[in-house]
Design a protein around this motif. Sequence first.
Motif, PDB file in Angstrom:
ATOM      1  N   ARG A 202       0.787  -1.077   0.131  1.00 16.57           N
ATOM      2  CA  ARG A 202       0.051   0.059  -0.085  1.00 16.57           C
ATOM      3  C   ARG A 202       0.785   1.423   0.013  1.00 16.57           C
ATOM      4  N   GLN A 203       1.935   1.296   0.657  1.00 15.13           N
ATOM      5  CA  GLN A 203       2.838   2.294   0.730  1.00 15.13           C
ATOM      6  C   GLN A 203       3.488   2.651  -0.836  1.00 15.13           C
ATOM      7  N   GLN A 204       3.848   1.514  -1.559  1.00 16.43           N
ATOM      8  CA  GLN A 204       4.223   1.819  -2.832  1.00 16.43           C
ATOM      9  C   GLN A 204       3.106   2.298  -3.669  1.00 16.43           C
ATOM     10  N   ALA A 205       1.967   1.879  -3.662  1.00 18.14           N
ATOM     11  CA  ALA A 205       0.740   2.413  -4.209  1.00 18.14           C
ATOM     12  C   ALA A 205       0.730   4.092  -3.940  1.00 18.14           C
ATOM     13  N   PHE A 206       0.870   4.211  -2.757  1.00 16.83           N
ATOM     14  CA  PHE A 206       0.796   5.604  -2.127  1.00 16.83           C
ATOM     15  C   PHE A 206       1.969   6.270  -2.807  1.00 16.83           C
ATOM     16  N   PHE A 207       2.929   5.901  -2.899  1.00 25.82           N
ATOM     17  CA  PHE A 207       4.276   6.653  -3.463  1.00 25.82           C
ATOM     18  C   PHE A 207       3.861   7.243  -4.913  1.00 25.82           C
ATOM     19  N   HIS A 208       3.229   6.263  -5.774  1.00 20.46           N
ATOM     20  CA  HIS A 208       2.917   6.812  -7.035  1.00 20.46           C
ATOM     21  C   HIS A 208       1.783   7.477  -7.060  1.00 20.46           C
ATOM     22  N   ALA A 209       0.676   7.507  -6.400  1.00 16.96           N
ATOM     23  CA  ALA A 209      -0.272   8.374  -6.151  1.00 16.96           C
ATOM     24  C   ALA A 209       0.295   9.834  -5.775  1.00 16.96           C
ATOM     25  N   LEU A 210       1.218   9.840  -4.901  1.00 14.75           N
ATOM     26  CA  LEU A 210       1.867  11.105  -4.555  1.00 14.75           C
ATOM     27  C   LEU A 210       2.384  11.844  -5.363  1.00 14.75           C
ATOM     28  N   LYS A 211       3.321  11.041  -6.193  1.00 16.11           N
ATOM     29  CA  LYS A 211       3.838  11.398  -7.435  1.00 16.11           C
ATOM     30  C   LYS A 211       3.172  12.038  -8.177  1.00 16.11           C
ATOM     31  N   GLU A 212       2.083  11.430  -8.598  1.00 15.34           N
ATOM     32  CA  GLU A 212       1.057  12.105  -9.546  1.00 15.34           C
ATOM     33  C   GLU A 212       0.619  13.404  -9.024  1.00 15.34           C
ATOM     34  N   GLN A 213       0.145  13.696  -7.525  1.00 14.86           N
ATOM     35  CA  GLN A 213      -0.474  14.543  -7.097  1.00 14.86           C
ATOM     36  C   GLN A 213       0.590  15.835  -7.373  1.00 14.86           C
ATOM     37  N   LEU A 214       1.831  15.596  -7.028  1.00 14.80           N
ATOM     38  CA  LEU A 214       3.034  16.538  -6.776  1.00 14.80           C
ATOM     39  C   LEU A 214       3.205  17.089  -8.017  1.00 14.80           C
ATOM     40  N   LEU A 215       3.129  16.413  -9.121  1.00 11.11           N
ATOM     41  CA  LEU A 215       3.303  16.827 -10.571  1.00 11.11           C
ATOM     42  C   LEU A 215       2.240  17.360 -11.521  1.00 11.11           C
ATOM     43  N   SER A 216       0.924  17.296 -10.463  1.00  9.01           N
ATOM     44  CA  SER A 216      -0.349  18.063 -11.075  1.00  9.01           C
ATOM     45  C   SER A 216      -0.170  19.478 -11.012  1.00  9.01           C
ATOM     46  N   PRO A 217      -0.839  20.142 -11.964  1.00  9.48           N
ATOM     47  CA  PRO A 217      -0.849  21.415 -11.626  1.00  9.48           C
ATOM     48  C   PRO A 217      -1.121  22.189 -10.327  1.00  9.48           C
ATOM     49  N   ALA A 218      -2.305  21.439  -9.655  1.00  9.31           N
ATOM     50  CA  ALA A 218      -2.632  21.838  -8.460  1.00  9.31           C
ATOM     51  C   ALA A 218      -1.510  21.489  -7.416  1.00  9.31           C
ATOM     52  N   GLY A 219      -0.726  20.273  -7.445  1.00  9.56           N
ATOM     53  CA  GLY A 219       0.368  19.996  -6.695  1.00  9.56           C
ATOM     54  C   GLY A 219       1.319  20.797  -6.614  1.00  9.56           C
ATOM     55  N   LEU A 220       1.759  21.383  -8.065  1.00  9.95           N
ATOM     56  CA  LEU A 220       3.019  22.212  -8.293  1.00  9.95           C
ATOM     57  C   LEU A 220       2.612  23.483  -7.656  1.00  9.95           C
ATOM     58  N   LEU A 221       1.372  24.047  -7.599  1.00 12.65           N
ATOM     59  CA  LEU A 221       1.053  25.236  -6.891  1.00 12.65           C
ATOM     60  C   LEU A 221       1.371  25.109  -5.409  1.00 12.65           C
ATOM     61  N   ARG A 222       0.895  23.908  -4.734  1.00 12.47           N
ATOM     62  CA  ARG A 222       0.896  23.888  -3.355  1.00 12.47           C
ATOM     63  C   ARG A 222       2.358  23.387  -2.970  1.00 12.47           C
TER      64      ARG A 222
END
Length: 382
Positions: A202-222
Amino acid sequence: MRRLFLGLFLLFIAALGLWAYPLLGPAVRQGAFPSREGLRAPLTLLVYGSSPEYSGYHRRAPERFRGLADAILLVRLDPQANRVVVLSIPRDTWVHLPGYGWHKVNAASPLGGPELMKEAVARITGVRPERYVVVSLEALRALVDALGGVRVCVERPMRYRDTAAGLSIDLEPGCQVLKGEEAEGYLRFRKDALGDIGRIQRQQAFFHALKEQLLSPAGLLRLPRAVAAVEPYVETDLTREERGALLGFAMRRPGLVSLLLPGRFGGGWEVDRDALRALLAAYFGEGAPKEEAALGGRVVALVYGPGQEALVAKAEARLAALGLKTLRHPVDLPPSRTEVLENGPGLLAQALGKALGVPHRVSGEAVLGADLTLRLGRDFPL
């Protein structure tokens, strides 16, 4: 017109300043700014979480980053391949600690701190981390909340309560945005058949989800707010120059490969040395081998959700035509997309993905006891 242009330009500069302002404090304290050159050579890090320590019943002791180690990761940052490789080490892996005898690897942190943790990981994997990064439990909540939550697909109900540790988990199956406290529960839950290994997956699945969030437009703004929120909860021996190089490397948007230390359940987690050597040669050496992989006779775990039995039968027929054996692995939530997973060098996953016309990924999320995992999403090609 000139005044309008000047006004818009000043407004843009002001907005940029407000966006970057949260980074100013951490950058000054850490003495690190993104390096234009980034990393020049691969860098290996030990990254792990520090569990809370208690000075009395229900009373958290001041943070000193010496609690039992959790989420133990050997990370290789590779600028040549532009990728980050994360090898998860189960905390129940036994290792002989110099001066202390045999212990589970997570005990190295309270016994000898980060340096003993680095020695323990080196003895398990044969790879000695050059630097360490330790994060306390509060870092996760702060990061996720600063990003506005992370979207995760929960495959099974998760319910658990630990009053002494202040942990309450109550998650229903489904794809949902988890806030900080919920994400902590998702990552710490291990009251299922796989225990700590299921938690690592689950942690590894979360790493990938977190990466997608960080690199999204909203993630870059935050992102600046997220860096500022996490900074108080991190301890590291990275130099100022290395921190700047890491920030520059992160701006190149490297790929992510997540792996699980190969092994099996025993009196803890027993390492499969042959499989580990193959992983290290592919991802901690000079690159993955290029030879073809033979699929015949391999075992594929089919991951599917309710109502997908007809799709499973069709997938089994296609895999049998390729000379593959199958085992069924039902979950409470259908996978969001079709993909082939392999916790290995990746040649088998690449070959099966090509044969089926579906994406493949190297990940420790693969089902234990099978050579490959095929997740059956609604987009599976019939």
